[in-house]
Design an enzyme around this catalytic site. Structure first.
Site, PDB file in Angstrom:
ATOM      1  N   ASN A 153       0.792  -1.238   0.000  1.00 58.61           N
ATOM      2  CA  ASN A 153       0.000   0.000   0.000  1.00 58.61           C
ATOM      3  C   ASN A 153       0.818   1.278   0.000  1.00 58.61           C
ATOM      4  OD1 ASN A 153       0.405  -1.336   2.626  1.00 58.61           O
ATOM      5  ND2 ASN A 153      -0.413   0.541   3.479  1.00 58.61           N
ATOM      6  N   SER A 199     -11.244  -4.663   0.715  1.00 56.60           N
ATOM      7  CA  SER A 199     -12.225  -3.686   1.201  1.00 56.60           C
ATOM      8  C   SER A 199     -12.969  -3.053   0.036  1.00 56.60           C
ATOM      9  CB  SER A 199     -11.512  -2.528   1.909  1.00 56.60           C
ATOM     10  OG  SER A 199     -11.172  -2.854   3.212  1.00 56.60           O
ATOM     11  N   HIS A 201     -14.210   0.075  -0.065  1.00 52.76           N
ATOM     12  CA  HIS A 201     -13.978   1.510  -0.291  1.00 52.76           C
ATOM     13  C   HIS A 201     -12.732   1.810  -1.116  1.00 52.76           C
ATOM     14  CE1 HIS A 201     -10.792   2.385   2.799  1.00 52.76           C
ATOM     15  NE2 HIS A 201     -11.198   1.221   3.225  1.00 52.76           N
ATOM     16  N   THR A 237     -26.458  -9.505  11.971  1.00 56.50           N
ATOM     17  CA  THR A 237     -27.474  -9.268  10.951  1.00 56.50           C
ATOM     18  C   THR A 237     -26.830  -8.786   9.658  1.00 56.50           C
ATOM     19  OG1 THR A 237     -29.076  -8.741  12.657  1.00 56.50           O
ATOM     20  CG2 THR A 237     -29.586  -7.965  10.429  1.00 56.50           C
ATOM     21  N   CYS A 323      -3.666   4.775   7.547  1.00 55.20           N
ATOM     22  CA  CYS A 323      -4.107   4.228   8.823  1.00 55.20           C
ATOM     23  C   CYS A 323      -3.253   4.698   9.990  1.00 55.20           C
ATOM     24  CB  CYS A 323      -4.102   2.711   8.779  1.00 55.20           C
ATOM     25  SG  CYS A 323      -5.080   2.121   7.416  1.00 55.20           S
TER      26      CYS A 323
HETATM   27  N1  PMP Z   1      -4.466  -3.917   3.834  1.00 58.99           N
HETATM   28  C1  PMP Z   1      -3.947  -2.985   3.028  1.00 58.99           C
HETATM   29  C2  PMP Z   1      -2.837  -3.360   2.104  1.00 58.99           C
HETATM   30  C3  PMP Z   1      -4.452  -1.681   3.057  1.00 58.99           C
HETATM   31  O1  PMP Z   1      -3.931  -0.756   2.243  1.00 58.99           O
HETATM   32  C4  PMP Z   1      -5.495  -1.361   3.957  1.00 58.99           C
HETATM   33  C5  PMP Z   1      -6.045   0.039   4.050  1.00 58.99           C
HETATM   34  N2  PMP Z   1      -5.095   1.056   4.073  1.00 58.99           N
HETATM   35  C6  PMP Z   1      -6.002  -2.381   4.767  1.00 58.99           C
HETATM   36  C7  PMP Z   1      -5.465  -3.644   4.681  1.00 58.99           C
HETATM   37  C8  PMP Z   1      -7.120  -2.123   5.736  1.00 58.99           C
HETATM   38  O2  PMP Z   1      -8.286  -1.790   5.051  1.00 58.99           O
HETATM   39  P1  PMP Z   1      -9.553  -1.202   5.829  1.00 58.99           P
HETATM   40  O3  PMP Z   1      -9.077   0.009   6.555  1.00 58.99           O
HETATM   41  O4  PMP Z   1     -10.517  -0.888   4.740  1.00 58.99           O
HETATM   42  O5  PMP Z   1     -10.028  -2.266   6.741  1.00 58.99           O
END
Ligand code: PMP
Length: 379
Positions: A153, A199, A201, A237, A323
């Site tokens: 990432n 994910s 998003h 749910t 994050c």
């Molecule tokens: N794995 C990777 C490689 C990511 O880039 C991310 C988000 N930055 C995540 C996991 C976690 O994703 P989420 O915050 O949508 O749970």
């Protein structure tokens, strides 16, 4: 005039209209509990299974291998804890890399405290993963799980998932692939993993949506219990609107992929060329990285100061993974690749969806050059 340039697509994307429409329609028209034993419940569960089957088709897996989650963090926790705990009676060791997202690496840290031997694989500045180290570790001890991300990432390294998978299977381990940054960016071979997480998003779906693909040969212990939803692997749910919106987002990201990739390659090349002309820039994403992520470091200015100045101009970038971007410190992904702390502390990540224009790239370069010329150098 303030720009409006969003080069932070690896952090998140705005949801596409189609995913939003699916979310609203499914949430309103099929509001009943998908587990309810009446006609409205059956209608909702029918929609859920249709969404599951669509996702399965797009990823070339079986519908019963698709488990809806709230996103990659939940999926990664479920996989790593779930497989380790299930195989605890015979497994001594679990393996990962030094480049993983915290939703993988921190779970490995926890499992280590709980008694597992953890091996963390090295890689170099070219993003080359040490496969010899992997094979040696697999040979040495009984290993239940290996977890390797498909695309990093921060820097965009593409790890050799198929080779890792073949090694894992030679020694009886299963491979989990965190594909959060790979879906919609790089092709994924359905025969190169046992477990895969992502994910919604990050592919222009909704926050709070996601999936785990768990091949039928894998067993794991659930982490959220108390209900039979998602094949007893995730109680609660069913969020039907989110689950159906994920199928829509996945369809669109795959449909638009060829065009987006072409654009991302052109933008990436333009930016690399421009950045190479700036003295104090060190491009830290190797040429083999995904074109959707371009990481570089500054040798004279603070990365965080320049990122903030860019933001004041309306240009949005990251210093490292979103994050933990607000925590002080350096990028462990770059430090583990062998870069000095001074470089790893001053990195900037540009990330794209493939819908940006080359003009935005030109503007970015000229604003960056101006800022570097006017802002005081770090002492
Ligand atoms: N794995 C990777 C490689 C990511 O880039 C991310 C988000 N930055 C995540 C996991 C976690 O994703 P989420 O915050 O949508 O749970």
């Amino acid at each position: 005039m303030k720009e409006n340039i969003y080069f932070d697509c690896a952090a998140t994307l705005p949801p596409c209209q189609q995913a939003l429409d699916t979310f609203v329609k499914m949430s309103k028209d099929y509001f009943a509990n998908a587990s309810a034993n009446h006609a409205l419940g059956f209608e909702a569960s029918d929609k859920l299974e249709k969404a599951r089957a669509q996702i399965a088709r797009y990823l070339s897996v079986k519908p019963e291998e698709v488990i809806f989650t709230s996103g990659a963090s939940e999926g990664n926790n479920l996989v790593i804890r779930g497989v380790s705990e299930h195989d605890r009676s015979w497994a001594k060791q679990i393996i990962t890399t030094k480049a993983e997202h915290p939703s993988v690496s921190v779970v490995f840290d926890t499992m280590e405290k709980e008694g597992f031997d953890v091996v963390r694989l090295d890689y170099d500045k070219e993003g080359k993963l040490n496969l010899a180290e992997l094979e040696k570790a697999l040979q040495a001890k009984k290993t239940s799980l290996v977890s390797v991300m498909a695309v990093n990432n921060e820097v965009g390294y593409i790890f050799p998932i198929k080779e890792v998978y073949d090694l894992c299977h030679k020694y009886g381990a299963v491979l989990h692939v965190d594909a959060t940054q790979a879906i919609g960016k790089e092709p994924i071979d359905p025969n190169s993993y046992d477990l895969l997480t992502f994910s919604g998003h990050k592919i222009a779906g909704l926050k709070g949506s996601g999936a785990l693909i768990k091949k039928s040969n894998v067993n794991l212990d659930p982490q959220i219990v108390g209900g039979s939803q998602e094949f007893h692997l995730r109680a609660g749910t069913t969020p039907l609107g989110l689950d159906c919106s994920l199928a829509t987002a996945l369809r669109i990201t795959l449909e638009t992929y060829p065009e987006r990739r072409k654009n991302a390659v052109a933008l990436n090349q333009l930016l690399r060329k421009g950045l190479k002309e700036i003295d104090e820039v060190v491009i830290t994403s190797p040429e083999t990285a995904t074109p959707f992520i371009l990481n570089f470091a500054l040798t004279k200015h603070k990365g965080s100061v320049i990122a903030e100045a860019l933001s004041n101009e309306g240009i949005y970038v990251s210093t490292k993974s979103a994050c933990n971007a607000r925590e002080k410190g350096y990028s462990s992904v770059l430090a583990n690749a062998g870069y000095p702390i001074d470089i790893a502390s001053n990195a900037i990540r540009l990330s794209f969806s493939g819908q940006e224009t080359l003009a935005e790239g030109e503007t970015f370069l000229s604003v960056l050059k101006n800022l570097l010329a006017t802002i005081k150098e770090r002492s």
